[in-house]
Design an enzyme around this catalytic site. Sequence first.
Site, PDB file in Angstrom:
ATOM      1  N   GLY A  48       0.840  -1.191   0.000  1.00 60.85           N
ATOM      2  CA  GLY A  48       0.000   0.000   0.000  1.00 60.85           C
ATOM      3  C   GLY A  48       0.875   1.241   0.000  1.00 60.85           C
ATOM      4  O   GLY A  48       1.989   1.217   0.524  1.00 60.85           O
ATOM      5  N   GLN A  53       2.644   9.941   1.335  1.00 69.24           N
ATOM      6  CA  GLN A  53       3.951   9.274   1.376  1.00 69.24           C
ATOM      7  C   GLN A  53       4.829   9.624   0.177  1.00 69.24           C
ATOM      8  O   GLN A  53       6.023   9.355   0.194  1.00 69.24           O
ATOM      9  CB  GLN A  53       3.781   7.755   1.437  1.00 69.24           C
ATOM     10  CG  GLN A  53       3.158   7.279   2.736  1.00 69.24           C
ATOM     11  CD  GLN A  53       3.095   5.770   2.745  1.00 69.24           C
ATOM     12  OE1 GLN A  53       2.160   5.181   2.226  1.00 69.24           O
ATOM     13  NE2 GLN A  53       4.093   5.139   3.331  1.00 69.24           N
ATOM     14  N   LEU A  96       6.316   1.970   4.291  1.00 72.41           N
ATOM     15  CA  LEU A  96       7.419   2.401   3.429  1.00 72.41           C
ATOM     16  C   LEU A  96       8.037   3.727   3.897  1.00 72.41           C
ATOM     17  O   LEU A  96       9.157   4.038   3.521  1.00 72.41           O
ATOM     18  CB  LEU A  96       6.953   2.510   1.975  1.00 72.41           C
ATOM     19  CG  LEU A  96       6.526   1.185   1.319  1.00 72.41           C
ATOM     20  CD1 LEU A  96       6.066   1.419  -0.112  1.00 72.41           C
ATOM     21  CD2 LEU A  96       7.650   0.152   1.357  1.00 72.41           C
ATOM     22  N   HIS A 137      -4.597   1.293   7.407  1.00 77.74           N
ATOM     23  CA  HIS A 137      -3.273   1.927   7.476  1.00 77.74           C
ATOM     24  C   HIS A 137      -3.176   3.098   6.481  1.00 77.74           C
ATOM     25  O   HIS A 137      -2.719   4.187   6.834  1.00 77.74           O
ATOM     26  CB  HIS A 137      -2.207   0.853   7.183  1.00 77.74           C
ATOM     27  CG  HIS A 137      -0.784   1.340   7.191  1.00 77.74           C
ATOM     28  ND1 HIS A 137       0.147   0.882   8.094  1.00 77.74           N
ATOM     29  CD2 HIS A 137      -0.135   2.237   6.398  1.00 77.74           C
ATOM     30  CE1 HIS A 137       1.308   1.495   7.852  1.00 77.74           C
ATOM     31  NE2 HIS A 137       1.163   2.307   6.827  1.00 77.74           N
ATOM     32  N   HIS A 141      -3.022   7.370   6.742  1.00 77.47           N
ATOM     33  CA  HIS A 141      -2.068   8.294   6.096  1.00 77.47           C
ATOM     34  C   HIS A 141      -2.805   9.510   5.528  1.00 77.47           C
ATOM     35  O   HIS A 141      -2.302  10.628   5.606  1.00 77.47           O
ATOM     36  CB  HIS A 141      -1.314   7.604   4.950  1.00 77.47           C
ATOM     37  CG  HIS A 141      -0.098   6.833   5.390  1.00 77.47           C
ATOM     38  ND1 HIS A 141       0.916   7.390   6.132  1.00 77.47           N
ATOM     39  CD2 HIS A 141       0.271   5.554   5.165  1.00 77.47           C
ATOM     40  CE1 HIS A 141       1.853   6.473   6.356  1.00 77.47           C
ATOM     41  NE2 HIS A 141       1.481   5.342   5.778  1.00 77.47           N
TER      42      HIS A 141
END
Length: 173
Positions: A48, A53, A96, A137, A141
């Site tokens: 994902g 990000q 990540l 998750h 974000h």
Amino acid sequence: MSLMEIARYPEPVLLTVGTPVSEKEFNPDLATIVDNMFETMHDAGGVGLAAPQVCISKRFFVMDVPDETGESNKLTFVNPEIISVEGEQIGDEGCLSFPGLFQTIKRQMRVIVRAQDIKGEKFEMDLKELSARCVLHETDHCDGITFLDRMTILKREMAKRKIKRLQKTGKWE
Ligand SMILES: [Zn+2]
């Protein structure tokens, strides 16, 4: 397609609530960004990846949780909304934006999520297990929440110490 740079904690974009994707933003530029995000996520070995990000403070994410046969299952969620949750699962989670950090996190077992696809079409999905974990998750974000906030206090302190160690050894860049 090209690889994008992944923001590492504690870059401010990761701690900022993303803005919704507006009607006029459902255009070829969005499709290109999404393609690049899939490529970046696959290259980094993730399942994902959310827009914040890759330093885009917007509410969308990509996900590819392979099915039982290992077949790819690429999904894009724009303006995701968690409609309902059920049950509980405990498992290791990575991110990540936190390279090398894995921690046990409690999440709900099942989610119903409503979102728009890349063309702006609304859809709803009922997901379980790893797919549910991933949606929770990544939606976090979009809300400027990282998995640190989902850890117990003890684990969060341990994680922060580990991040400091990794930063010192230059493994966090
Ligand atoms: Zn993450």
